[in-house]
Design a protein around this motif. Sequence first.
Motif, PDB file in Angstrom:
ATOM      1  N   MET A 140       0.853  -1.187   0.000  1.00  9.79           N
ATOM      2  CA  MET A 140       0.000   0.000   0.000  1.00  9.79           C
ATOM      3  C   MET A 140       0.888   1.236   0.000  1.00  9.79           C
ATOM      4  O   MET A 140       1.750   1.393   0.874  1.00  9.79           O
ATOM      5  N   LYS A 141       0.688   2.094  -0.995  1.00  8.98           N
ATOM      6  CA  LYS A 141       1.412   3.363  -1.070  1.00  8.98           C
ATOM      7  C   LYS A 141       2.910   3.161  -0.899  1.00  8.98           C
ATOM      8  O   LYS A 141       3.561   3.796  -0.063  1.00  8.98           O
ATOM      9  N   ASP A 142       3.442   2.231  -1.693  1.00  8.42           N
ATOM     10  CA  ASP A 142       4.882   1.957  -1.736  1.00  8.42           C
ATOM     11  C   ASP A 142       5.439   1.387  -0.432  1.00  8.42           C
ATOM     12  O   ASP A 142       6.644   1.435  -0.181  1.00  8.42           O
ATOM     13  N   LYS A 143       4.570   0.852   0.407  1.00  9.85           N
ATOM     14  CA  LYS A 143       5.019   0.194   1.629  1.00  9.85           C
ATOM     15  C   LYS A 143       4.480  -1.235   1.655  1.00  9.85           C
ATOM     16  O   LYS A 143       3.400  -1.511   1.137  1.00  9.85           O
ATOM     17  N   LEU A 144       5.246  -2.127   2.273  1.00 10.51           N
ATOM     18  CA  LEU A 144       4.863  -3.530   2.376  1.00 10.51           C
ATOM     19  C   LEU A 144       4.361  -3.811   3.789  1.00 10.51           C
ATOM     20  O   LEU A 144       5.092  -3.625   4.767  1.00 10.51           O
ATOM     21  N   TYR A 145       3.112  -4.279   3.903  1.00 14.79           N
ATOM     22  CA  TYR A 145       2.489  -4.481   5.205  1.00 14.79           C
ATOM     23  C   TYR A 145       2.312  -5.944   5.590  1.00 14.79           C
ATOM     24  O   TYR A 145       1.851  -6.238   6.687  1.00 14.79           O
TER      25      TYR A 145
END
Length: 421
Positions: A140-145
């Motif tokens: 999400m939005k260039d982040k990995l969750y």
Amino acid sequence: MKGKWFSKLTAGLLMSSLLVAGCSNSEEGSTGEKGGPVELKVGTWAGATELKEFQEIVDQLNEETDEYNLTIQSIPADYYKKIQTMASAKQAPDLFWLSQEYIPMYAELGVISPLDEYVKDHKEVDLDDYFEGPLAIGQMKDKLYGLPWINQPIMLYYNKSLFEKEGVEVPQADWTWDEFSKAAKAITKDTDGDGKTDQYGTNIDGWPPISTWVWTYGGEIIDKDGNVKIDEPEAIEGIKKFDELINKDKVAPDKTQSQNTGGPEMFKTGKIGMFFGGAGDDFEKQIGDSFDVGMTEVPHATEQATFSWIADTVMSSNTKNKDVAAEALIDLTNAMHEWKILPPTKSDLENVADIRPEKEYALDVMKKASEYSRGYNNQSKQAEIDTAIWQYLYEPILLGDKSPEDAAKETAEALRKIIGQ
């Protein structure tokens, strides 16, 4: 199937109001004795046999490290309702499972932590080894969750014995929807002469998802940029084929008959010739010697595509020892790749025949499907979106109450309201 699907959606609709209180940045939850392993809780919906198998994985990991000690927190019923309540009280498990439709909301509300700094350059994590579809649902939005632990693409199961009996060519990996329709019509018939159809080509009753047709015709429901596309020409062409199979070709039992009996049960008892099921479904074991089961890729039109059920391991934003929790998350997720099928990584896919020997016959087609299988483009209101699709499109077409064009238009209007366009 639809009943289970909608129970999850109903739980999802409750989530927004309950999770906001859980977005504090205070770090609570994980505990550990100074100088000893960090105590970490792992939330799971696993129950019965699955829980026992998961416990064995956790026990093995605990034996192999003195850095952390994992304790399973089993929530086999009302999983998301209980997770959201714990998150509101800042008591969520340090690590827990999330299926794809919930990850965007939890990430947006700050309930789960990004993993980028922990997986970057980690020797046990190769993001390039993941198939694109499973990895994308945690981004999400260039982040990995989250890190995916399962990739469950929809495949086309078929009753090989029934096809041979009826003299119909068995499904092929390169089948188009027109070829599928032709075979389904040939299988559909009244076998006992009472004037009622009792053998069908397939089953469509809320499952498989509408993306099965929309994506294979080159359309989208909502694209990666959040734009509603379900009323565009490509999507409508897919919806037309969906409508045609149900209301013109009549190759599936009606909604009431299907839901009373159950699509999987109808397939297992030889009442339908083809069933859209997850790659890991255990039809081979359940059917046994009753008939020969085959599996191939979902038919296509302009593009090969299939929906996949995907789940991730995520880390609570309130866990106290994030470095250790992230290490445990990586170890645990990697271990699960050797437990559940299909694994979301290319290298681990080679182990499927060892994990589930009865699936070896279909390994090649499952590999191919894994390359293009995917979840929905991430939306924080996915539960509301799914409900609107059912209400304005799927069910009306099942009942023959709307044209594909009208259903697509009304659905698009509802989706735009949901996501604020």
